[in-house]
Design a protein around this motif. Structure first.
Motif, mmCIF file in Angstrom:
data_model
loop_
_atom_site.group_PDB
_atom_site.id
_atom_site.type_symbol
_atom_site.label_atom_id
_atom_site.label_comp_id
_atom_site.label_asym_id
_atom_site.label_seq_id
_atom_site.Cartn_x
_atom_site.Cartn_y
_atom_site.Cartn_z
ATOM 1 N N VAL A 42 32.746 39.086 37.774
ATOM 2 C CA VAL A 42 33.230 39.790 36.589
ATOM 3 C C VAL A 42 34.691 39.841 36.390
ATOM 4 N N PRO A 43 35.290 39.387 35.661
ATOM 5 C CA PRO A 43 36.852 39.353 35.692
ATOM 6 C C PRO A 43 37.349 40.863 35.832
ATOM 7 N N SER A 44 38.385 41.116 36.596
ATOM 8 C CA SER A 44 38.899 42.566 36.626
ATOM 9 C C SER A 44 40.569 42.271 36.478
ATOM 10 N N ASP A 45 41.036 43.459 37.212
ATOM 11 C CA ASP A 45 42.465 43.447 36.808
ATOM 12 C C ASP A 45 43.150 42.554 37.905
ATOM 13 N N LYS A 46 42.413 42.252 38.931
ATOM 14 C CA LYS A 46 42.657 41.287 39.751
ATOM 15 C C LYS A 46 42.196 39.795 39.592
ATOM 16 N N ILE A 47 40.982 39.643 39.060
ATOM 17 C CA ILE A 47 40.487 38.188 38.924
ATOM 18 C C ILE A 47 40.701 37.787 37.376
ATOM 19 N N VAL A 48 41.304 36.909 37.453
ATOM 20 C CA VAL A 48 41.238 36.274 35.966
ATOM 21 C C VAL A 48 40.838 34.922 35.619
ATOM 22 N N PRO A 49 40.238 34.441 34.666
ATOM 23 C CA PRO A 49 39.722 33.400 34.405
ATOM 24 C C PRO A 49 40.665 32.302 34.521
ATOM 25 N N ALA A 50 40.356 31.049 35.194
ATOM 26 C CA ALA A 50 41.156 29.878 35.228
ATOM 27 C C ALA A 50 41.205 28.871 34.301
ATOM 28 N N LYS A 51 42.020 28.376 33.766
ATOM 29 C CA LYS A 51 41.908 27.374 32.708
ATOM 30 C C LYS A 51 41.693 26.044 33.389
ATOM 31 N N LEU A 52 40.689 25.062 33.026
ATOM 32 C CA LEU A 52 40.488 23.990 33.527
ATOM 33 C C LEU A 52 40.673 22.855 32.460
ATOM 34 N N ALA A 75 35.485 29.193 36.902
ATOM 35 C CA ALA A 75 36.743 28.966 37.753
ATOM 36 C C ALA A 75 37.703 30.323 37.527
ATOM 37 N N PHE A 76 38.361 30.788 38.772
ATOM 38 C CA PHE A 76 39.053 31.948 38.416
ATOM 39 C C PHE A 76 40.543 31.929 39.250
ATOM 40 N N GLY A 77 41.287 32.886 38.841
ATOM 41 C CA GLY A 77 42.733 32.862 39.441
ATOM 42 C C GLY A 77 42.655 34.260 39.932
ATOM 43 N N LEU A 78 43.598 34.572 40.789
ATOM 44 C CA LEU A 78 43.968 35.790 41.326
ATOM 45 C C LEU A 78 45.407 36.263 41.145
ATOM 46 N N GLN A 79 45.413 37.601 40.475
ATOM 47 C CA GLN A 79 46.524 38.063 40.270
ATOM 48 C C GLN A 79 47.298 38.189 41.409
ATOM 49 N N GLY A 83 48.858 29.493 41.166
ATOM 50 C CA GLY A 83 48.435 28.080 41.731
ATOM 51 C C GLY A 83 47.107 28.322 42.620
ATOM 52 N N PHE A 84 46.390 29.637 42.720
ATOM 53 C CA PHE A 84 45.224 29.441 43.654
ATOM 54 C C PHE A 84 44.019 29.532 42.702
ATOM 55 N N ILE A 85 43.124 28.652 43.019
ATOM 56 C CA ILE A 85 41.968 28.352 41.889
ATOM 57 C C ILE A 85 40.853 28.608 42.675
ATOM 58 N N PHE A 86 39.815 29.421 42.346
ATOM 59 C CA PHE A 86 38.519 29.411 43.195
ATOM 60 C C PHE A 86 37.406 29.122 42.131
ATOM 61 N N ILE A 87 36.493 28.146 42.311
ATOM 62 C CA ILE A 87 35.603 27.752 41.838
ATOM 63 C C ILE A 87 34.173 27.981 42.282
ATOM 64 N N SER A 88 33.427 28.796 41.589
ATOM 65 C CA SER A 88 32.340 29.335 42.259
ATOM 66 C C SER A 88 31.312 28.122 42.172
ATOM 67 N N GLY A 258 29.063 25.982 48.633
ATOM 68 C CA GLY A 258 29.291 25.201 47.455
ATOM 69 C C GLY A 258 30.467 25.719 46.814
ATOM 70 N N ASP A 259 31.224 26.585 47.317
ATOM 71 C CA ASP A 259 32.341 27.170 46.617
ATOM 72 C C ASP A 259 33.655 26.451 46.786
ATOM 73 N N MET A 260 34.621 26.544 45.929
ATOM 74 C CA MET A 260 35.742 25.645 46.178
ATOM 75 C C MET A 260 36.978 26.293 46.136
ATOM 76 N N MET A 261 38.049 25.924 46.600
ATOM 77 C CA MET A 261 39.361 26.535 46.409
ATOM 78 C C MET A 261 40.585 25.620 46.268
ATOM 79 N N VAL A 262 41.204 25.753 45.379
ATOM 80 C CA VAL A 262 42.375 24.776 45.239
ATOM 81 C C VAL A 262 43.633 25.562 45.492
ATOM 82 N N MET A 263 44.417 25.192 46.566
ATOM 83 C CA MET A 263 45.541 26.073 46.792
ATOM 84 C C MET A 263 46.683 25.169 46.232
ATOM 85 N N SER A 264 47.615 25.502 45.028
ATOM 86 C CA SER A 264 48.590 24.479 44.651
ATOM 87 C C SER A 264 49.989 25.515 44.285
#
Ligand SMILES: O=C(O)CCC(=O)C(=O)O
Ligand SMILES: [Mn+2]
Length: 375
Positions: A42-52, A75-79, A83-88, A258-264
């Motif tokens: 659930v997106p919150s003030d910290k978790i934002v949807p990431a654009k793919l 896919a999510f970003g973190l406030q 550049g950090f993307i988390f794909i569940s 199965g979770d993925m992270m992209v650090m960019s």
């Protein structure tokens, strides 16, 4: 406990180390209530949807490597972490088993390099899987059995083999990067907005339930403008993502199978660590990992193959108490080459082993990763 929870939000004198120790603690176990769980999504003030970039990978290409269509990925970003993307877990049902089999049976094979090579002869490390199958297939006897080679595996390097001693990659210690993993990495990074990613080095970390990975930054790659990709299978981990200095308190998150992270971008060079492995929650567990793949719908060029029942029995037994993490790195930018330094010709096996198994209990590992465990 309450005291720790307060200090967790404060920055200051090595805040990262304090939080690492908090999550690593066995007795009493820490409070996990602040750990972000992206699978609950659930997106919150910290978790934002990431654009793919859903158009960058066709559904057919995604399915060939065992991935869902990009438009279905969560896919999510973190406030605060650009550049950090988390794909569940974007894998198709049944596809993780193929990648698990590659990590346990295929990638540890020569010419790839593993920790066991540092103190065993090449004939002894020739067939880690074959030599472990019997031991891993026996029902638990209740007695303390000697560990199989697979259970003693801690890391494998692929492509440009990371030198733990000099903390460098070099042109003269290289083997072909696995084509299947290259293909998976290419699709994931393309969907995250990084077309043309060149998977050149891989580090696989094998964690037992009491392992942890020390606080570090991945900065040995020469081109830091390329993303770093990470994914894992089996048991879950608490992953800590910090800032550019140790005083910045890290954010704790679960990484499930199965979770993925992209650090960019700005998140490419942040401190991070794995203080603790935690049991996979019901429904994420590798052992319940939807069995074996029927996902590869037998199209031309399909990468993901059906895993035999015998192989899967060994994999699922192993993952019952383990986690495997794969990081994929592009080392060189377009047209770049390795600098000529004396260290690029150096490999000292003894110190490589010692350097990796850092026994420190406080997550200290300078700017490079260390795995340690209680055994
Ligand atoms: O196991 C993980 O999730 C992190 C691995 C990592 O940071 C590394 O290999 O550099
Ligand atoms: Mn790392």
């Amino acid at each position: 406990m309450a005291k720790m929870a307060t200090s967790m939000v404060e920055s200051g004198d090595d805040a990262f180390r304090k939080i690492f120790k908090f999550y690593r603690r066995r007795n009493p176990p820490p409070d996990f209530s602040k750990v972000i769980d992206f699978s609950k999504g659930v997106p919150s003030d910290k978790i934002v949807p990431a654009k793919l970039d859903a158009a960058s990978v066709s559904d057919v290409e995604a399915a060939k490597v065992g991935l869902q269509p990009v438009r279905s990925w969560r896919a999510f970003g973190l406030q605060g972490y650009p550049g950090f993307i988390f794909i569940s877990n974007p894998f198709l049902v049944g596809s993780q088993s193929f990648w698990v089999r590659q990590c346990l049976k295929t990638y540890p094979q020569k010419p790839n390099v593993c920790n066991l090579d540092m103190h065993m002869s090449s004939s002894d490390t020739q067939d880690i899987w074959g030599k472990s199958v019997h031991g891993l297939s026996l029902p638990p006897s209740g007695k303390k059995e000697p560990k199989t080679l697979l259970e003693r595996l801690r890391w494998v390097t692929l492509g440009y083999h990371y030198n733990w001693d000099t903390k460098t990659y070099s042109a003269n210690h290289h083997s072909a990067f696995p084509a299947d993993l290259h293909s998976l990495s290419l699709h994931i990074t393309a969907a995250c907005g990084f077309p043309g990613f060149n998977a050149e080095a891989g580090i696989l970390n094998y964690y037992r339930s009491d392992s942890s990975l020390g606080i570090h930054v991945d900065e040995s790659e020469i081109d830091h403008s390329r993303p770093l990709l990470s994914f894992s299978f089996g048991q879950s981990a608490i992953f800590l993502l910090g800032g550019i200095c140790r005083q910045d308190p890290p954010t704790a998150m679960y990484m499930h199978s199965g979770d993925m992270m992209v650090m960019s971008g700005q998140s490419r060079l942040l401190y991070h660590a794995v203080p603790r492995i935690v049991p996979a929650p019901h429904g994420h567990a590798a052992v319940e990992m939807e069995g074996r793949s029927q996902a590869a719908s037998l199209q031309d060029g399909t990468v993901v193959e059906l895993v035999s029942e015998e192989d899967w029995a060994v994999c699922s037994r192993y993952l019952h108490s383990s986690r495997v993490n794969v990081t994929v790195r592009q080392v060189l930018g377009p047209g770049q080459s390795f600098p000529e330094t004396p260290s690029s010709h150096q490999r000292t096996n003894a110190s490589q082993t010692a350097g990796y198994h850092d026994g420190s209990a406080d997550g200290e590992s300078g700017k490079r990763r260390r795995i340690s465990s209680y055994d």
